[in-house]
Design a protein around this motif. Sequence first.
Motif, mmCIF file in Angstrom:
data_model
loop_
_atom_site.group_PDB
_atom_site.id
_atom_site.type_symbol
_atom_site.label_atom_id
_atom_site.label_comp_id
_atom_site.label_asym_id
_atom_site.label_seq_id
_atom_site.Cartn_x
_atom_site.Cartn_y
_atom_site.Cartn_z
ATOM 1 N N ILE A 228 0.849 -1.193 0.000
ATOM 2 C CA ILE A 228 0.000 0.000 0.000
ATOM 3 C C ILE A 228 0.880 1.236 0.000
ATOM 4 O O ILE A 228 1.775 1.388 0.842
ATOM 5 C CB ILE A 228 -0.935 0.020 1.230
ATOM 6 C CG1 ILE A 228 -1.886 -1.169 1.202
ATOM 7 C CG2 ILE A 228 -1.729 1.328 1.276
ATOM 8 C CD1 ILE A 228 -2.806 -1.249 2.406
ATOM 9 N N LYS A 229 0.645 2.095 -0.952
ATOM 10 C CA LYS A 229 1.347 3.380 -1.014
ATOM 11 C C LYS A 229 0.632 4.349 -0.082
ATOM 12 O O LYS A 229 -0.447 4.841 -0.390
ATOM 13 C CB LYS A 229 1.346 3.913 -2.448
ATOM 14 C CG LYS A 229 2.018 5.267 -2.603
ATOM 15 C CD LYS A 229 1.894 5.763 -4.039
ATOM 16 C CE LYS A 229 2.479 7.166 -4.179
ATOM 17 N NZ LYS A 229 2.311 7.690 -5.575
ATOM 18 N N ALA A 230 1.242 4.597 1.076
ATOM 19 C CA ALA A 230 0.593 5.426 2.095
ATOM 20 C C ALA A 230 0.550 6.886 1.662
ATOM 21 O O ALA A 230 1.530 7.426 1.135
ATOM 22 C CB ALA A 230 1.335 5.304 3.418
ATOM 23 N N GLU A 231 -0.614 7.495 1.866
ATOM 24 C CA GLU A 231 -0.731 8.929 1.585
ATOM 25 C C GLU A 231 0.041 9.746 2.611
ATOM 26 O O GLU A 231 0.594 10.793 2.301
ATOM 27 C CB GLU A 231 -2.212 9.342 1.582
ATOM 28 C CG GLU A 231 -3.026 8.710 0.467
ATOM 29 C CD GLU A 231 -4.469 9.188 0.485
ATOM 30 O OE1 GLU A 231 -4.716 10.272 1.062
ATOM 31 O OE2 GLU A 231 -5.334 8.491 -0.067
ATOM 32 N N HIS A 232 0.040 9.262 3.870
ATOM 33 C CA HIS A 232 0.751 9.952 4.949
ATOM 34 C C HIS A 232 1.508 8.894 5.752
ATOM 35 O O HIS A 232 0.941 8.256 6.633
ATOM 36 C CB HIS A 232 -0.227 10.719 5.851
ATOM 37 C CG HIS A 232 -1.058 11.717 5.111
ATOM 38 N ND1 HIS A 232 -0.578 12.938 4.698
ATOM 39 C CD2 HIS A 232 -2.349 11.658 4.694
ATOM 40 C CE1 HIS A 232 -1.531 13.601 4.063
ATOM 41 N NE2 HIS A 232 -2.617 12.848 4.045
ATOM 42 N N GLN A 233 2.762 8.695 5.435
ATOM 43 C CA GLN A 233 3.559 7.664 6.085
ATOM 44 C C GLN A 233 3.992 8.136 7.479
ATOM 45 O O GLN A 233 4.382 9.288 7.668
ATOM 46 C CB GLN A 233 4.802 7.367 5.246
ATOM 47 C CG GLN A 233 5.592 6.156 5.723
ATOM 48 C CD GLN A 233 4.843 4.850 5.483
ATOM 49 O OE1 GLN A 233 4.311 4.630 4.419
ATOM 50 N NE2 GLN A 233 4.808 3.998 6.501
ATOM 51 N N GLY A 234 3.918 7.205 8.441
ATOM 52 C CA GLY A 234 4.429 7.488 9.771
ATOM 53 C C GLY A 234 3.669 8.551 10.530
ATOM 54 O O GLY A 234 4.278 9.430 11.146
ATOM 55 N N LEU A 235 2.345 8.489 10.500
ATOM 56 C CA LEU A 235 1.548 9.457 11.251
ATOM 57 C C LEU A 235 1.760 9.271 12.750
ATOM 58 O O LEU A 235 1.911 8.152 13.243
ATOM 59 C CB LEU A 235 0.060 9.279 10.928
ATOM 60 C CG LEU A 235 -0.409 9.765 9.552
ATOM 61 C CD1 LEU A 235 -1.879 9.444 9.380
ATOM 62 C CD2 LEU A 235 -0.170 11.254 9.390
ATOM 63 N N ALA A 236 1.760 10.367 13.463
ATOM 64 C CA ALA A 236 1.927 10.311 14.917
ATOM 65 C C ALA A 236 1.174 11.461 15.555
ATOM 66 O O ALA A 236 0.739 12.392 14.872
ATOM 67 C CB ALA A 236 3.418 10.374 15.279
ATOM 68 N N GLY A 237 1.000 11.379 16.869
ATOM 69 C CA GLY A 237 0.377 12.468 17.607
ATOM 70 C C GLY A 237 -1.068 12.684 17.211
ATOM 71 O O GLY A 237 -1.842 11.735 17.018
#
Length: 699
Positions: A228-237
């Motif tokens: 899956i090509k993530a739209e927002h890789q490594g989201l946090a917080g």
Amino acid sequence: MGRQVGGLPFERLRSSVVSKLTDVPKRILIGRALRSDRLGETLLPKRIALPVFASDPLSSVAYAPGEVLLVLSIAGVSAYHFSPWIALAVVVLMFTVVASYRQNVHAYPSGGGDYEVATTNLGNKAGLTVASALLVDYVLTVAVSIASGIENLGSAIPFVVEHKVLCAIAVIVLLTLMNLRGVRESGKLFAIPTYVFVAGVFIMIAWGAFRGLVLDDTMRAPTASYEIKAEHQGLAGFALVFLLLRAFSSGCAALTGVEAISNGVPAFRKPKSRNAATTLALMGFLAVTMFCGIIGLAMATKVRMAENPAVDLIHDGVALGSGYVQNPVITQVAEAVFGKGSFLFVILAGATALVLFLAANTAYNGFPVLGSILAQDRYLPRQLHTRGDRLAFSNGIVLLAGAAMLLVWMYGADSTRLIQLYIVGVFVSFTLSQTGMVRHWNRHLATEKDPAKRRHMIRSRAINTFGAFFTGLVLVVVLVTKFTHGAWVALLGMVIFYVTMTAIRRHYDHVSEELAAPESPSDDSVRPSRIHSVVLISKIHRPALRALAYAKLLRADTLEALSVNVDPAETKALRAEWERRGIDVPLKVLDSPYREITRPIIEYVKGLRKESPRDVVSVIIPEYVVGHWYEQLLHNQSALRLKGRLLFTPGVMVTSVPYQLESSEVAKKRARKRSEWNAPGSVRRGPAEQRAKEPSAKD
């Protein structure tokens, strides 16, 4: 008055034509009319009530898990490990709502559901807000269920995908006809596919668990090898929290339709409340088990879903492209567990598509009942309170179908777009209903002295308090996460319903005040000073002579015949014939330079009223009745136009004196040979042989 005033009255013509043209196909489509005293035969046992009222939450497990994974895919495959926790939150919410509504059905078994609870405990405005939310949600339930079912079916039948709007509308029409046949008959039709679907999902969960835990088999979904090509890789917080809340709100689609059982308590067999509460508990158990099982198997088989699969799903470093069709989660899991093309796979795939169509039946049972209650409270047109031939609320069913078809057409039968509008309304009703129940228990606890009953009430209040808090929290989450994705449209629909129902209630209240009989004498109860009878004459024929004879029998204070001069030669002949016959009624002829008929008569009648406001003018119109609908098209419609205008003239009474021509008798005899004559009201009463068996007023 020209060549003639007479003709078949519009009301009689409409009843005759419509009954002849629609009675036979109507009976074929929805069946023979049922008597009102057979309403008890349409009540549902629990085994039929479950698929009728719970098909929506049960079928939502076919798309709710997929909606959770679709949202999580924005952050990539790594976010999928949150799905069990989201499923757990949905389970807690489901049990909370089910437990809360079990209190509702015992406290308010009349069928008003959330609307009645909110109105009784929070006031009319809160009740109307709940009603608006539920009406919007019911329409969306039909649109989303049908669109999702079409997409599931379209993966196997390309024609359905190519014409999905047309196919969706056709399915809505079919469901509408099935529901018009009555709730019991539609329930029998829906029970088999619903139970096949539930059994198929449980078999899939059990067999998948056995293969994975006991046999240690490796089950792989067809998309397991995709990235899956993530739209927002490594989201946090905060961004990650917002994503999880949005995924949770999408998973809450599994709760839609839970409130339908509380609205449908009157349709259950006795004891109604107990049967409804049992059905609620069974529905909650089945929905939760299936939802969690599918989520678990989706994780075990490594299902991959993406909001934009053509671009975001990668195989061997290459995007799949626009030709790829993304199958639902349940289909991919079934393929991994049973094997593609296997018997159980085909059965489950077919049952899934069918049950998604039938999920709309929850709305078909909830919307008409709620509409009937609102109509009884004068918030909707009174026609929605009337039961049809099969003792269902036919007008409400047709209204729901029309609104759903409009929505499907506007959104192109796209479930992804439609589901963004979903679940806002249902959580508005959940929250207000549970808040109302808390106030309900507070009110009863203030007067109840029995310790056992008080303990029960305190426990019920605690359940409803937690339900109000939890559903209110979810409502905030849904509004925040879905508002810009389409939830605003649902809110706009609620506002439109609210304003419309308020306006209807204001109109009915105003009319009631205007029509209320006064305690003291008024112009309506005081006898008029005099009555002026006016017989409209176009020529001297049998209908005219009968009308004159009838007018004489009324013994009005004054009587005159009235004609309009649009053809001098005919008017001259009329005067001559009048004098030759020695008719003892004065004939007055009105000039009409522009050959109008209606306006001169209206102005003359108004002039009589103006001269003596306390007098009443009785306008008598001779009419002849023809036997064929097409004959009416060949004759002057002056009588219809005149009656329509005279209705708006104060102090004027209109009387029709019919004269049956030979063709009307021939038509009547011809119809009797076909078993009965379709007189006005005969369609509603049922076939002639059925009426012959009914007891008469003398019995």
